[in-house]
Every structure is written in structure tokens, then in C-alpha cells.
Write a protein that holds these residues in place. Structure first.
Motif, PDB file in Angstrom:
ATOM      1  N   ALA A 193       0.831  -1.202   0.000  1.00  0.00           N
ATOM      2  CA  ALA A 193       0.000   0.000   0.000  1.00  0.00           C
ATOM      3  C   ALA A 193       0.866   1.253   0.000  1.00  0.00           C
ATOM      4  N   ASN A 194       1.938   1.223   0.778  1.00  0.00           N
ATOM      5  CA  ASN A 194       2.860   2.352   0.835  1.00  0.00           C
ATOM      6  C   ASN A 194       3.503   2.596  -0.531  1.00  0.00           C
ATOM      7  N   ALA A 195       3.902   1.514  -1.193  1.00  0.00           N
ATOM      8  CA  ALA A 195       4.534   1.625  -2.504  1.00  0.00           C
ATOM      9  C   ALA A 195       3.559   2.175  -3.544  1.00  0.00           C
ATOM     10  N   LEU A 196       2.324   1.684  -3.519  1.00  0.00           N
ATOM     11  CA  LEU A 196       1.341   2.154  -4.489  1.00  0.00           C
ATOM     12  C   LEU A 196       0.947   3.605  -4.235  1.00  0.00           C
ATOM     13  N   GLY A 197       1.045   4.038  -3.007  1.00  0.00           N
ATOM     14  CA  GLY A 197       0.745   5.426  -2.675  1.00  0.00           C
ATOM     15  C   GLY A 197       1.873   6.381  -2.992  1.00  0.00           C
ATOM     16  N   SER A 198       3.007   5.855  -3.420  1.00  0.00           N
ATOM     17  CA  SER A 198       4.168   6.673  -3.756  1.00  0.00           C
ATOM     18  C   SER A 198       4.047   7.168  -5.195  1.00  0.00           C
ATOM     19  N   PRO A 199       4.885   8.114  -5.603  1.00  0.00           N
ATOM     20  CA  PRO A 199       4.857   8.598  -6.995  1.00  0.00           C
ATOM     21  C   PRO A 199       5.727   7.781  -7.949  1.00  0.00           C
ATOM     22  N   SER A 279      -6.802  -4.220   2.561  1.00  0.00           N
ATOM     23  CA  SER A 279      -6.611  -4.206   4.018  1.00  0.00           C
ATOM     24  C   SER A 279      -7.318  -5.359   4.707  1.00  0.00           C
ATOM     25  N   ASP A 280      -8.322  -5.950   4.040  1.00  0.00           N
ATOM     26  CA  ASP A 280      -9.048  -7.093   4.618  1.00  0.00           C
ATOM     27  C   ASP A 280      -8.352  -8.414   4.337  1.00  0.00           C
ATOM     28  N   GLY A 281      -7.395  -8.424   3.389  1.00  0.00           N
ATOM     29  CA  GLY A 281      -6.813  -9.666   2.909  1.00  0.00           C
ATOM     30  C   GLY A 281      -6.215 -10.572   3.965  1.00  0.00           C
ATOM     31  N   PRO A 282      -5.330 -10.077   4.833  1.00  0.00           N
ATOM     32  CA  PRO A 282      -4.708 -10.972   5.819  1.00  0.00           C
ATOM     33  C   PRO A 282      -5.715 -11.656   6.739  1.00  0.00           C
ATOM     34  N   ALA A 283      -6.735 -10.939   7.186  1.00  0.00           N
ATOM     35  CA  ALA A 283      -7.734 -11.547   8.074  1.00  0.00           C
ATOM     36  C   ALA A 283      -8.554 -12.589   7.332  1.00  0.00           C
ATOM     37  N   LEU A 284      -8.909 -12.306   6.077  1.00  0.00           N
ATOM     38  CA  LEU A 284      -9.672 -13.277   5.289  1.00  0.00           C
ATOM     39  C   LEU A 284      -8.862 -14.549   5.057  1.00  0.00           C
ATOM     40  N   ALA A 285      -7.603 -14.388   4.672  1.00  0.00           N
ATOM     41  CA  ALA A 285      -6.761 -15.558   4.435  1.00  0.00           C
ATOM     42  C   ALA A 285      -6.610 -16.388   5.703  1.00  0.00           C
ATOM     43  N   ALA A 286      -6.468 -15.733   6.826  1.00  0.00           N
ATOM     44  CA  ALA A 286      -6.249 -16.439   8.085  1.00  0.00           C
ATOM     45  C   ALA A 286      -7.447 -17.293   8.479  1.00  0.00           C
ATOM     46  N   ARG A 287      -8.660 -16.847   8.154  1.00  0.00           N
ATOM     47  CA  ARG A 287      -9.842 -17.628   8.540  1.00  0.00           C
ATOM     48  C   ARG A 287     -10.400 -18.488   7.407  1.00  0.00           C
TER      49      ARG A 287
END
Length: 372
Positions: A193-199, A279-287
Motif C-alpha cells: 500500500a505504501n509503494a502504491l501510494g508513492s509517486p 486491508s481485509d486480505g490478511p484476516a480473510l486468508a487467516a480464517r
């Protein structure tokens, strides 16, 4: 039933006495009952204008043939379509009609858009056997229905594509991939997310939990890629991860493997793809109850390998997104459905659309009953 001309396609649809299974190269493992209606013989590039960056091709034209023609002019299909064969164990040849019918979009989707965003125009045969043309070779559409967008991702349920017009883009001079080592899922998604928010114009962002590698691609002129890669490396040094950079050849190979889900090729189990908020990805993968997974599209797409027959949608519960069953046996696909269940209101809308485009309900009947 093999089709080699648009008129033959019209005649076949008009003469169909029951369901037909619309097929291009037959590489994507789409289950559909009825007589196979293959447009693989409807092949060839009708028009290519490199200066206008547009190509027109019949639906059964192999993707490889189009890519080879574009490469001669230093151009490409920027949406990076996946080749499903190694993952699904399928044969045949991927066709441009199949790519557009399934809206097959690769890792570069996060920067250039989906396959449908490059579709300028279509010709197709509807369920009445009528040839319909919509769009053209320019980015303009003034008709009531945006049929171009409707056909992309409809999986042959609204009509049978006979020809498509596409926008293409120049091929960049080079590419490189920055790899961060040692980040868990949450930190990896945050770094993407940080990388995509960069220029710095990142064109690929994926995270592999098994290796704890977070991968970020930059493309363009060599001097620009070097400059942006250095800046991105400095930006992400705060993660504390060990960082290295893969050059053009290794980078190209890495993203081809990501695009085609090489991590799950030849491994037993069902394969799912989940589209969600990153942002939901890690929680979805975990369950999810899956054996393994990895993230593409900066976490907005999760590929998961699950035990055969596992109901991943039930394990995930309600979430903002959808889960598609990409690889499973016939029984599991019949029981769970390939596509995510629609909300009631959307289901009525899509059912009405199909009734208009295919009043006899003959195209890939039942395939999209669970579509999202």
C-alpha cells in the motif's frame, strides 16, 4: 460444433435445439452443459494499426498470435492475461475471445486497469442469432447499453463473441522488481500500500507468505526505472526488511509465475481466487481454512489452495468482495458453484439482462447462477 465464420455462428445459434456450451480454446476449465460451440476456428487478426495502438481480431485468434504481432511493433497487451493451462491441467490454446469473455486480468491490473478497460468494441451473436456490433476502434460509446463492458466478464452467457477491438500500449524499455524479505502478511500488505501510494509508478505488487517475500515491479525507460527503484528502496527501508532488486530477466520470469499462479501448479487441492479490499486480505486468508495462499494486486486479490471440497465461502463468511472457485472437480463445482452468490436485487437485474440477450437461455446455461 466448430465454427469458422460469423455466418456459421449465426446459423448454429439459430438452429440450436437446446443448451450450448460456448468455448474458445477450452483452457479455462469453465463447466457448462450442452453441445460444445467452439469459435476457435474463427481466427485471425482483421486489422492492426500500430500508430493508433489498436488491433481488431476474430474471437478465436490465439493470444500468442496477437502478442507476437504486437511485439514486432514493440507493443503489448498491457493487461497481462493469465494462461490457465498449467494451473488447471487443461489443453488447447488461449484465445482473445476467451480472455475478454472472462475479463482475464493479470498483475498489471493495479496500474493500467482490467482487460475490459482495453476493449474498444465487440461483434457478437445473441441468443436470437442476431449479429450485434457495439463500440469501435476509438474510446467512445454513445449507445444506451455499454455492451462492450457487459460482454467482458459475462463468460459467454449473453452472447458469443465473434470479433473484438482492443487498445494496446507500448512495451517499456526495461523492468525491475524490488523484493522485501521477511515481512508477514500484515506488514507485506502495508508495504505494498505504501509503494502504491508513492509517486514511483509501481506496476506489480504481490506478497508470498510461504517465502515471506513482498515484490514490487517498476517498468519504463532504464534511467527512470533505476531512479525510481532507488527512491522506492529508500522509502521502504523503514520496514526493516532485507531488500534486493531483481533485474529485467528475473523480474519478467517472477511476474509470469505470479500471473499464472505457478505456486499451486501440480499441487493437489482446490484453487480459489478472492477479490477483496487489500486491508481485509490478511484476516480473510487467516480464517479461510486454506492450506496456502498468496496476494496479488497489492492484496486485493488472494489466490488460495484448499483441501478438495472445502467450502471456502462458508469459512470466510460475509465480506466485502467475492470468492470464485477456479479449480475443483465436477462435483465440487456443481455443489458450491463457480461464482459467488449474488444479492437478491443484483440477481434479478442480471437475470433480466440474460433474458433480453439470450431469451431461450441456451448460452452456458446455469453457469452464472452464483455469479457476483
Amino acid at each position: 460444433m466448430d465454427i469458422t465464420s460469423e455466418q456459421a455462428l449465426v446459423d448454429a445459434v439459430k438452429g440450436a435445439g437446446g443448451p450450448v456450451a460456448v468455448q474458445g480454446g477450452g483452457t479455462r476449465g469453465v463447466p457448462a452443459g450442452g453441445t460444445v460451440l467452439s469459435v476457435a476456428g474463427l481466427s485471425g487478426i482483421s486489422l492492426y494499426e500500430p500508430g493508433a495502438m489498436t488491433v481488431v481480431a476474430k474471437a478465436g485468434t490465439p493470444v500468442a498470435e496477437i502478442e507476437a504481432a504486437l511485439a514486432k511493433e514493440n507493443q503489448r497487451l498491457a493487461f497481462e492475461p493469465m494462461d490457465h493451462r498449467a494451473l488447471l491441467g487443461s489443453k488447447g490454446t488461449p484465445t482473445i475471445g476467451g480472455v475478454m469473455a472472462a475479463n482475464v486480468s493479470g498483475p498489471r491490473r493495479i496500474s493500467v486497469g482490467a482487460a475490459r478497460d482495453f476493449l474498444l468494441g465487440v461483434r457478437y451473436v445473441d441468443g436470437r442469432g442476431t449479429v450485434v456490433k457495439n463500440g469501435g476502434r476509438v474510446m467512445k460509446n454513445v449507445t444506451g447499453y455499454d455492451l462492450v463492458k457487459l460482454m467482458a466478464g459475462s463468460f459467454g452467457t449473453l452472447g458469443v463473441l465473434s470479433e473484438v477491438s482492443l487498445k494496446v500500449l507500448p512495451r517499456p524499455e526495461t523492468q525491475a522488481t524490488l523484493v522485501l524479505h521477511g515481512l508477514d502478511d500484515v506488514r507485506g500488505v502495508a508495504a505494498m500500500a505504501n509503494a502504491l501510494g508513492s509517486p514511483f509508478e509501481v506496476t506489480g505488487a504481490a506478497h508470498d507468505p510461504a517465502a515471506q517475500n513482498t515484490m514490487l515491479r517498476i517498468e519504463g525507460f532504464e534511467t527512470s526505472v533505476t531512479y525510481r527503484m532507488d527512491k522506492l528502496r529508500t522509502l521502504l527501508s523503514a520496514t526493516g526488511a532485507e531488500i534486493d532488486v531483481q533485474g529485467a530477466a528475473d523480474s519478467d520470469r517472477l511476474w509470469a509465475q505470479t500471473r499464472d499462479v505457478a505456486a499451486f501448479q501440480g499441487k493437489p487441492g482446490d484453487v480459489w481466487r478472492v477479490s477483496c479490499k487489500p486491508s481485509d486480505g490478511p484476516a480473510l486468508a487467516a480464517r479461510s481454512g486454506a492450506q496456502a495462499w498468496f496476494y496479488d494486486w497489492a492484496g486485493g486479490l488472494i489466490w488460495l489452495l484448499a483441501n478438495a471440497g472445502h467450502d471456502l465461502r462458508a469459512a470466510l463468511g460475509p465480506f466485502d468482495g467475492h470468492a470464485t472457485l477456479v479449480r475443483a472437480d465436477v462435483e465440487t463445482k456443481a455443489r458450491l458453484g463457480m461464482f459467488h452468490p449474488e444479492p437478491a436485487g443484483l440477481a434479478r437485474l442480471t437475470s433480466g439482462l440474460r433474458a433480453q440477450f439470450d431469451p431461450r437461455g441456451i448460452f452456458n446455461a446455469g453457469l452464472m447462477e452464483h455469479a457476483a
